[in-house]
Design a protein around this motif. Sequence first.
Motif, PDB file in Angstrom:
ATOM      1  N   GLY A  57       0.816  -1.199   0.000  1.00  0.00           N
ATOM      2  CA  GLY A  57       0.000   0.000   0.000  1.00  0.00           C
ATOM      3  C   GLY A  57       0.848   1.246   0.000  1.00  0.00           C
ATOM      4  N   LEU A  58       0.176   2.370   0.212  1.00  0.00           N
ATOM      5  CA  LEU A  58       0.838   3.674   0.269  1.00  0.00           C
ATOM      6  C   LEU A  58       0.973   4.077   1.737  1.00  0.00           C
ATOM      7  CD1 LEU A  58       1.858   6.315  -1.021  1.00  0.00           C
ATOM      8  CD2 LEU A  58      -0.533   7.077  -1.079  1.00  0.00           C
ATOM      9  N   VAL A  59       2.169   4.445   2.128  1.00  0.00           N
ATOM     10  CA  VAL A  59       2.432   4.817   3.519  1.00  0.00           C
ATOM     11  C   VAL A  59       3.425   5.968   3.550  1.00  0.00           C
ATOM     12  CG1 VAL A  59       4.295   3.130   3.766  1.00  0.00           C
ATOM     13  CG2 VAL A  59       3.034   3.876   5.795  1.00  0.00           C
ATOM     14  N   GLN A  60       3.318   6.793   4.574  1.00  0.00           N
ATOM     15  CA  GLN A  60       4.272   7.888   4.713  1.00  0.00           C
ATOM     16  C   GLN A  60       5.594   7.373   5.276  1.00  0.00           C
ATOM     17  OE1 GLN A  60       2.309  10.905   7.117  1.00  0.00           O
ATOM     18  NE2 GLN A  60       1.712  12.023   5.269  1.00  0.00           N
ATOM     19  N   ALA A  61       6.653   8.091   4.986  1.00  0.00           N
ATOM     20  CA  ALA A  61       7.955   7.750   5.539  1.00  0.00           C
ATOM     21  C   ALA A  61       7.864   7.665   7.056  1.00  0.00           C
ATOM     22  CB  ALA A  61       8.990   8.788   5.124  1.00  0.00           C
ATOM     23  N   GLY A  62       8.501   6.633   7.599  1.00  0.00           N
ATOM     24  CA  GLY A  62       8.433   6.387   9.031  1.00  0.00           C
ATOM     25  C   GLY A  62       7.328   5.436   9.440  1.00  0.00           C
ATOM     26  N   GLY A  63       6.443   5.148   8.525  1.00  0.00           N
ATOM     27  CA  GLY A  63       5.320   4.261   8.819  1.00  0.00           C
ATOM     28  C   GLY A  63       5.690   2.797   8.716  1.00  0.00           C
ATOM     29  N   SER A  64       4.667   1.959   8.862  1.00  0.00           N
ATOM     30  CA  SER A  64       4.865   0.512   8.870  1.00  0.00           C
ATOM     31  C   SER A  64       3.860  -0.178   7.965  1.00  0.00           C
ATOM     32  CB  SER A  64       4.707  -0.048  10.294  1.00  0.00           C
ATOM     33  OG  SER A  64       5.659   0.493  11.175  1.00  0.00           O
ATOM     34  N   LEU A  65       4.259  -1.317   7.453  1.00  0.00           N
ATOM     35  CA  LEU A  65       3.384  -2.211   6.708  1.00  0.00           C
ATOM     36  C   LEU A  65       3.768  -3.639   7.047  1.00  0.00           C
ATOM     37  CD1 LEU A  65       3.212  -0.706   3.093  1.00  0.00           C
ATOM     38  CD2 LEU A  65       1.316  -0.886   4.699  1.00  0.00           C
ATOM     39  N   ARG A  66       2.789  -4.533   6.939  1.00  0.00           N
ATOM     40  CA  ARG A  66       3.053  -5.959   7.125  1.00  0.00           C
ATOM     41  C   ARG A  66       2.613  -6.695   5.871  1.00  0.00           C
ATOM     42  NH1 ARG A  66       0.055 -10.487  10.785  1.00  0.00           N
ATOM     43  NH2 ARG A  66       1.876 -11.692  11.458  1.00  0.00           N
ATOM     44  N   LEU A  67       3.581  -7.271   5.185  1.00  0.00           N
ATOM     45  CA  LEU A  67       3.288  -8.040   3.989  1.00  0.00           C
ATOM     46  C   LEU A  67       3.073  -9.509   4.344  1.00  0.00           C
ATOM     47  CD1 LEU A  67       5.960  -6.594   1.511  1.00  0.00           C
ATOM     48  CD2 LEU A  67       3.702  -5.694   2.117  1.00  0.00           C
ATOM     49  N   SER A  68       2.201 -10.139   3.576  1.00  0.00           N
ATOM     50  CA  SER A  68       1.933 -11.562   3.752  1.00  0.00           C
ATOM     51  C   SER A  68       2.199 -12.291   2.448  1.00  0.00           C
ATOM     52  CB  SER A  68       0.481 -11.799   4.167  1.00  0.00           C
ATOM     53  OG  SER A  68       0.185 -11.188   5.397  1.00  0.00           O
ATOM     54  N   CYS A  69       2.619 -13.520   2.566  1.00  0.00           N
ATOM     55  CA  CYS A  69       2.845 -14.390   1.417  1.00  0.00           C
ATOM     56  C   CYS A  69       2.171 -15.716   1.728  1.00  0.00           C
ATOM     57  CB  CYS A  69       4.338 -14.580   1.183  1.00  0.00           C
ATOM     58  SG  CYS A  69       4.746 -15.844  -0.023  1.00  0.00           S
ATOM     59  N   ALA A  70       1.049 -15.948   1.079  1.00  0.00           N
ATOM     60  CA  ALA A  70       0.277 -17.160   1.336  1.00  0.00           C
ATOM     61  C   ALA A  70       0.587 -18.209   0.281  1.00  0.00           C
ATOM     62  CB  ALA A  70      -1.209 -16.829   1.331  1.00  0.00           C
ATOM     63  N   ALA A  71       0.898 -19.405   0.735  1.00  0.00           N
ATOM     64  CA  ALA A  71       1.217 -20.503  -0.177  1.00  0.00           C
ATOM     65  C   ALA A  71      -0.008 -21.376  -0.399  1.00  0.00           C
ATOM     66  CB  ALA A  71       2.350 -21.335   0.397  1.00  0.00           C
ATOM     67  N   SER A  72      -0.105 -21.916  -1.624  1.00  0.00           N
ATOM     68  CA  SER A  72      -1.246 -22.779  -1.955  1.00  0.00           C
ATOM     69  C   SER A  72      -1.113 -24.171  -1.368  1.00  0.00           C
ATOM     70  CB  SER A  72      -1.393 -22.875  -3.471  1.00  0.00           C
ATOM     71  OG  SER A  72      -0.217 -23.429  -4.033  1.00  0.00           O
TER      72      SER A  72
END
Length: 118
Positions: free
Chosen positions: A10-25
């Motif tokens: 997504g879009l986030v400001q500098a200093g922010g956080s994101l959590r990415l996920s990788c789902a396997a089939s």
Amino acid sequence: QVQLVESGGGLVQAGGSLRLSCAASGSISSFHTMIWYRRTPGKQHEFVADITGDGLTNYAVSVKGRFTISIDNARNTVFLQMNSLKPEDTAKYYCNARQRIYGPLLPWGQGTQVTVSS
């Protein structure tokens, strides 16, 4: 063959956080290493972080101390917690895997876009 689907960008400001996920089939418990890469237009995939089945982790110098890779074998999902994001972290992020220590990567998925604004 196991397919990997990334999400959480997504879009986030500098200093922010994101959590990415990788789902396997399918099950990822047999994979030797799960890996996060990122790519910007015109460049090759850049290593970000990896984690072995034993829980050993490795990070690119540029993200060490800010990003954390983790794995949930029960949910067949790999995560990338990204804190203190910088504009230079802007890229499309991909996960991948090796079944053996020097084995080939799986086919690339669609990735998830991360955009960090200054």
